[in-house]
Design a protein around this motif. Structure first.
Motif, mmCIF file in Angstrom:
data_model
loop_
_atom_site.group_PDB
_atom_site.id
_atom_site.type_symbol
_atom_site.label_atom_id
_atom_site.label_comp_id
_atom_site.label_asym_id
_atom_site.label_seq_id
_atom_site.Cartn_x
_atom_site.Cartn_y
_atom_site.Cartn_z
ATOM 1 N N THR A 1 0.874 -1.207 0.227
ATOM 2 C CA THR A 1 -0.032 -0.127 -0.103
ATOM 3 C C THR A 1 0.783 1.215 -0.088
ATOM 4 N N THR A 2 1.895 1.285 0.753
ATOM 5 C CA THR A 2 2.689 2.622 0.867
ATOM 6 C C THR A 2 3.410 2.819 -0.479
ATOM 7 N N GLN A 3 3.917 1.660 -1.262
ATOM 8 C CA GLN A 3 4.315 2.094 -2.704
ATOM 9 C C GLN A 3 3.204 2.525 -3.455
ATOM 10 N N VAL A 4 2.179 2.007 -3.461
ATOM 11 C CA VAL A 4 1.107 2.398 -4.511
ATOM 12 C C VAL A 4 0.596 3.883 -4.153
ATOM 13 N N THR A 5 0.415 4.086 -2.813
ATOM 14 C CA THR A 5 -0.014 5.578 -2.248
ATOM 15 C C THR A 5 1.112 6.632 -2.738
ATOM 16 N N ASP A 6 2.487 5.983 -2.546
ATOM 17 C CA ASP A 6 3.632 7.077 -2.833
ATOM 18 C C ASP A 6 3.434 7.238 -4.355
ATOM 19 N N PHE A 7 3.425 6.200 -5.379
ATOM 20 C CA PHE A 7 3.294 6.498 -6.669
ATOM 21 C C PHE A 7 1.933 7.083 -6.896
#
Length: 134
Positions: A71-77
Motif C-alpha cells: 500500500t505504501t508504494q502504491v500510495t507514494d506512486f
C-alpha cells in the motif's frame, strides 16, 4: 551600507508612470514574488520527476504484482504522479480546479511527513507497520 541604501532607494523610488509613490515598490515586490514562486515550482517539478523515476524503477524491478501489494508504494506512486501532473498544469488552473490543486499540496505535505517520519531509519524500526521497508 551604501549598497543597501542604494538598493532600497531604487526599490522604493516612485514609478514615473504612476502617481502612487509606492507603486514601483509594489511592482518590484510582485516581480520578486513571481520569480520565487516560479523557482519553487521548477524545483518541485524536478524533485517530483526524480521521485517518479524512482517509483517507476521500483515498479520495474519488483514487477507490478508485488508492487501493488504494498500500500505504501502504491500510495507514494499515486501522490507523486498526481502531484507532478498538477504542478505542470497549475498555472492554467482557475476556480474550483485551482482550489483542489492547492488542497492537493496539503496532501503532499502530509504524505511527505508520513514518509519521512515512518521510513526514517531511526523511527521506522519502532513504529512503522512495514518496519520502514518499501
Amino acid at each position: 551600507q551604501l549598497l543597501v541604501t542604494s538598493c532600497l532607494a531604487a526599490c522604493c523610488s516612485p514609478d514615473p508612470l504612476q502617481g502612487n509613490p509606492s507603486a514601483g515598490h509594489h511592482e518590484h515586490l510582485a516581480h520578486v514574488h513571481h520569480y520565487r514562486e516560479h523557482a519553487c515550482a521548477q524545483g518541485s517539478i524536478a524533485i517530483l520527476s526524480i521521485l517518479l523515476i524512482e517509483n517507476l524503477a521500483v515498479l520495474w524491478a519488483t514487477g507490478w504484482k508485488k508492487f501493488i501489494k504494498k500500500t505504501t508504494q502504491v500510495t507514494d506512486f499515486v501522490v507523486v504522479a498526481t502531484s507532478l501532473v498538477l504542478e505542470l498544469v497549475f498555472d492554467k488552473l482557475t476556480g474550483f480546479e485551482r482550489i483542489v490543486a492547492e488542497l492537493w499540496r496539503f496532501v503532499r505535505i502530509v504524505h511527505g511527513s508520513y514518509e519521512t517520519f515512518f521510513h526514517s531509519p531511526f523511527v521506522a524500526p519502532l513504529v512503522a507497520p512495514d518496519k520502514g521497508h518499501h
